[in-house]
Motif scaffolding. Sequence first.
Motif, PDB file in Angstrom:
ATOM      1  N   LYS A  15       0.834  -1.210   0.000  1.00 15.88           N
ATOM      2  CA  LYS A  15       0.000   0.000   0.000  1.00 15.88           C
ATOM      3  C   LYS A  15       0.864   1.253   0.000  1.00 15.88           C
ATOM      4  N   VAL A  16       1.891   1.254   0.839  1.00 16.28           N
ATOM      5  CA  VAL A  16       2.780   2.414   0.916  1.00 16.28           C
ATOM      6  C   VAL A  16       3.539   2.571  -0.408  1.00 16.28           C
ATOM      7  N   SER A  17       4.013   1.452  -0.975  1.00 22.23           N
ATOM      8  CA  SER A  17       4.817   1.522  -2.207  1.00 22.23           C
ATOM      9  C   SER A  17       4.039   2.106  -3.378  1.00 22.23           C
ATOM     10  N   LYS A  18       2.743   1.934  -3.381  1.00 26.92           N
ATOM     11  CA  LYS A  18       1.922   2.447  -4.484  1.00 26.92           C
ATOM     12  C   LYS A  18       1.755   3.963  -4.432  1.00 26.92           C
ATOM     13  N   ASN A  19       2.117   4.575  -3.318  1.00 30.95           N
ATOM     14  CA  ASN A  19       1.880   6.002  -3.144  1.00 30.95           C
ATOM     15  C   ASN A  19       3.139   6.853  -2.991  1.00 30.95           C
ATOM     16  N   ILE A  20       4.283   6.248  -2.728  1.00 30.66           N
ATOM     17  CA  ILE A  20       5.485   7.054  -2.536  1.00 30.66           C
ATOM     18  C   ILE A  20       6.075   7.474  -3.874  1.00 30.66           C
ATOM     19  N   ARG A  41      12.313  -4.341   2.729  1.00 32.22           N
ATOM     20  CA  ARG A  41      12.509  -5.381   1.713  1.00 32.22           C
ATOM     21  C   ARG A  41      11.249  -5.543   0.875  1.00 32.22           C
ATOM     22  N   PHE A  42      10.110  -5.679   1.523  1.00 27.72           N
ATOM     23  CA  PHE A  42       8.850  -5.830   0.801  1.00 27.72           C
ATOM     24  C   PHE A  42       8.545  -4.587  -0.037  1.00 27.72           C
ATOM     25  N   LEU A  43       8.748  -3.404   0.516  1.00 31.66           N
ATOM     26  CA  LEU A  43       8.444  -2.169  -0.192  1.00 31.66           C
ATOM     27  C   LEU A  43       9.275  -2.037  -1.461  1.00 31.66           C
ATOM     28  N   ILE A  44      10.585  -2.228  -1.348  1.00 34.34           N
ATOM     29  CA  ILE A  44      11.466  -2.113  -2.514  1.00 34.34           C
ATOM     30  C   ILE A  44      11.134  -3.203  -3.533  1.00 34.34           C
ATOM     31  N   SER A  56      15.399  -7.562  -5.873  1.00 37.39           N
ATOM     32  CA  SER A  56      16.741  -7.521  -5.284  1.00 37.39           C
ATOM     33  C   SER A  56      16.733  -8.230  -3.940  1.00 37.39           C
ATOM     34  N   ASN A  57      17.913  -8.642  -3.533  1.00 39.38           N
ATOM     35  CA  ASN A  57      18.083  -9.158  -2.183  1.00 39.38           C
ATOM     36  C   ASN A  57      18.350  -7.948  -1.292  1.00 39.38           C
ATOM     37  N   ILE A  58      17.358  -7.533  -0.532  1.00 42.40           N
ATOM     38  CA  ILE A  58      17.452  -6.319   0.280  1.00 42.40           C
ATOM     39  C   ILE A  58      18.062  -6.669   1.630  1.00 42.40           C
TER      40      ILE A  58
END
Length: 148
Positions: A15-20, A41-44, A56-58
């Motif tokens: 949810k956060v990744s869709k808005n940043i 990790r999930f966000l990236i 990627s391996n975060i």
Amino acid sequence: MKLSSIKATKNFSKKVSKNIKNGDTIFLYGEIGVGKTTFVRFLINHLETANGLIKSNILSPTFNIVYDYSIGKTQVQHYDLYRLKNYNDILELGIFENPKSHIKIIEWPELIKTKPKNRIEILFQYSKLVNSREIKFVGFGKWKDYRL
């Protein structure tokens, strides 16, 4: 808000990744091992998938202090300030020199004195269940009225 599982953390980060966007900053607070890097990790990885890239391996940047990720036209900088001892160490990193050109995700931001206007602050806390976490999400600037 309660994150009752790893899957819930993954959904929250999506949810956060869709808005940043470039120019946004995310401050992550919480004890060691509470899930800050897992969230990152999930966000990236969500951003990478949305741009047709291989995940990627975060890693936690605890020893490197910062990792950079190029995701399409977006540059993500993931900082871990845990080992820094004073504000002058942070100034030397130049974290906020180009405030609109990157997304900045910062773990352990407690020493930062001047905070960017458009930022999210997320506090992760342990709960009684092993894979469950309590989070407090607060937005500032353009994020002030954002609701999950």
